[in-house]
Design a protein around this motif. Structure first.
Motif, short mmCIF file in Angstrom:
data_model
loop_
_atom_site.label_atom_id
_atom_site.label_comp_id
_atom_site.label_asym_id
_atom_site.label_seq_id
_atom_site.Cartn_x
_atom_site.Cartn_y
_atom_site.Cartn_z
N VAL A 248 53.60 126.98 -26.54
CA VAL A 248 54.91 127.11 -25.91
C VAL A 248 55.78 128.03 -26.75
O VAL A 248 55.96 127.80 -27.94
N ARG A 249 56.28 129.09 -26.12
CA ARG A 249 57.17 130.05 -26.79
C ARG A 249 58.55 129.96 -26.16
O ARG A 249 58.68 130.09 -24.93
N SER A 272 58.69 121.86 -14.48
CA SER A 272 57.96 123.13 -14.58
C SER A 272 56.81 123.03 -15.56
O SER A 272 55.69 123.49 -15.28
N LEU A 273 57.06 122.41 -16.72
CA LEU A 273 55.99 122.24 -17.71
C LEU A 273 54.91 121.30 -17.19
O LEU A 273 53.71 121.51 -17.43
N VAL A 286 52.83 129.20 -22.38
CA VAL A 286 54.00 129.00 -21.53
C VAL A 286 55.20 129.59 -22.25
O VAL A 286 55.47 129.26 -23.40
N LYS A 287 55.93 130.45 -21.55
CA LYS A 287 57.12 131.06 -22.12
C LYS A 287 58.36 130.44 -21.46
O LYS A 287 58.44 130.38 -20.22
N ARG A 302 57.48 130.52 -17.52
CA ARG A 302 56.40 131.39 -17.03
C ARG A 302 55.12 131.08 -17.78
O ARG A 302 55.12 130.96 -19.01
N ASP A 303 54.03 130.94 -17.03
CA ASP A 303 52.73 130.69 -17.67
C ASP A 303 51.79 131.86 -17.39
O ASP A 303 52.10 132.75 -16.59
N ASN A 304 50.64 131.85 -18.06
CA ASN A 304 49.66 132.93 -17.88
C ASN A 304 48.41 132.43 -17.18
O ASN A 304 47.29 132.89 -17.46
N GLY A 305 48.61 131.45 -16.27
CA GLY A 305 47.47 130.95 -15.52
C GLY A 305 46.87 132.02 -14.62
O GLY A 305 47.56 132.94 -14.17
#
Length: 353
Positions: A248-249, A272-273, A286-287, A302-305
């Protein structure tokens, strides 16, 4: 009816020129009064019958009396049930029919106080009936508005409770599910990691139970003493997500927020998380971004899924949208290049209520 019969009987003793009251006269008076028993079901026919019998009695030569009370009652009820227009036309028609019958029996119309009295009587009865009708309708409308308001408040409260319970349970169960999967996967090869996952499950379940007990306590007591979610608990929330294996960033800071905005932002971030943990395909990062744009708090998760697609609205997305809309803000949730993004814009100014 007893009043009309009694007073007319007494009045007959002071009107020797009139025909004495006999059984026919009493039957006539009773016949004029009895239809009033069904006047609420048949207001217009009852008034016509009562008015006709009353006119006939006055033209019959029997002693005068308060027989006019009977059509007065009928006209009043007709006005309340059918309105002043119908009552006015029917009342005027009754007066004209009575005058016509009077002329047909050899009478002469004299435009004196007695003729004016009939007009005043008609106007007064219709006017009073209209006033009562309007008052009754106003009270009924006020009660309906109050009932509708209570229904809306109850619906809003039900939705609020549903959102709170969903957010608490969904987040905690998602974390428990992930940690249980980790424990089952590494139990044989890395027991120390399995123990760590079980501890995380214990902590998540304890937190969920505490929140649920507090929510149930609020429902039982009716007092707003339940848990107040806040971004001051941000570190704990992010730690739960990290224990699920996600990096998590966080960029930016929410700063000081009014309580309604603070609570809504926390729940939106939490949901969201939770959705990343439950639904993102092979997400590793997850940003979370906090920013201010004038008097608006911007929250982006925002995630990178991989292979993200437009989701079908469920309780979580609907709840986040309702929280944002309740504050006059907006929320979007959609796939973006390289993942999935939730963006919320929550007005900060004027949200202190």
């Amino acid at each position: 009816m007893a009043f009309v019969l009694g007073v007319t009987t007494v009045a007959g003793h002071f009107q020797p020129a009139k025909h004495p009251l006999d059984p026919l006269a009493y039957a006539w008076l009773a016949g004029a009064a009895l239809p009033l028993l069904v006047t609420r079901r048949f207001p217009l026919p009852v008034f016509v019958v009562v008015a006709g019998l009353t006119w006939g009695y006055y033209l019959s030569g029997y002693p005068g009396g308060p027989v006019v009370v009977l059509p007065t009652i009928a006209l009043f009820i007709l006005t309340r049930l059918r309105g002043p227009v119908v009552a006015g036309f029917v009342g005027v028609g009754g007066l004209l029919a009575g005058f016509a019958a009077y002329l047909a029996t050899g009478g002469h119309v004299v435009l004196d106080a007695r003729a004016a009295l009939f007009v005043v009587w008609l106007t007064a009865v219709v006017g009073i009936g209209t006033a009562v009708r309007n008052r009754v309708e106003a009270v009924r409308a006020a009660r309906e508005r109050a009932a509708e308001r209570q229904d809306r408040l109850a619906e809003l409260e039900r939705l609020r409770i549903a959102r709170e319970v969903h957010d608490v349970v969904a987040h905690s169960l998602a974390m428990i599910n992930v940690q249980a999967g980790v424990a089952a996967h590494v139990a044989d090869r890395r027991p120390e990691q399995a123990v760590e996952a079980l501890r995380a499950i214990k902590e998540a379940s304890a937190a969920a139970l505490a929140d649920l007990r507090a929510t149930v306590a609020v429902l039982r007591t009716g007092q707003g003493l339940g848990p107040a979610p806040s971004l001051r608990q941000l570190d704990e929330l992010l730690e739960h997500t990290r224990t699920a294996g996600l990096e998590v960033r966080v960029q930016g800071s929410p700063g000081e927020l009014p309580a309604p905005v603070d609570g809504a932002a926390y729940r939106i971030l939490q949901e969201s998380l939770t959705n990343v943990v439950r639904h993102a395909n092979q997400a590793t990062i997850v940003k979370v971004y906090f920013g201010r744009n004038g008097g608006t708090l911007e929250l982006v998760v925002r995630d990178n899924g991989r292979g993200a697609s437009q989701p079908s609205p469920g309780h979580g997305l609907r709840g986040m949208g309702e929280r944002a809309a309740a504050l006059g803000g907006r929320l979007t949730a959609a796939p973006v290049e390289g993942g999935f993004e939730v963006r919320a814009e929550l007005p900060v100014k004027g949200a202190n209520g």
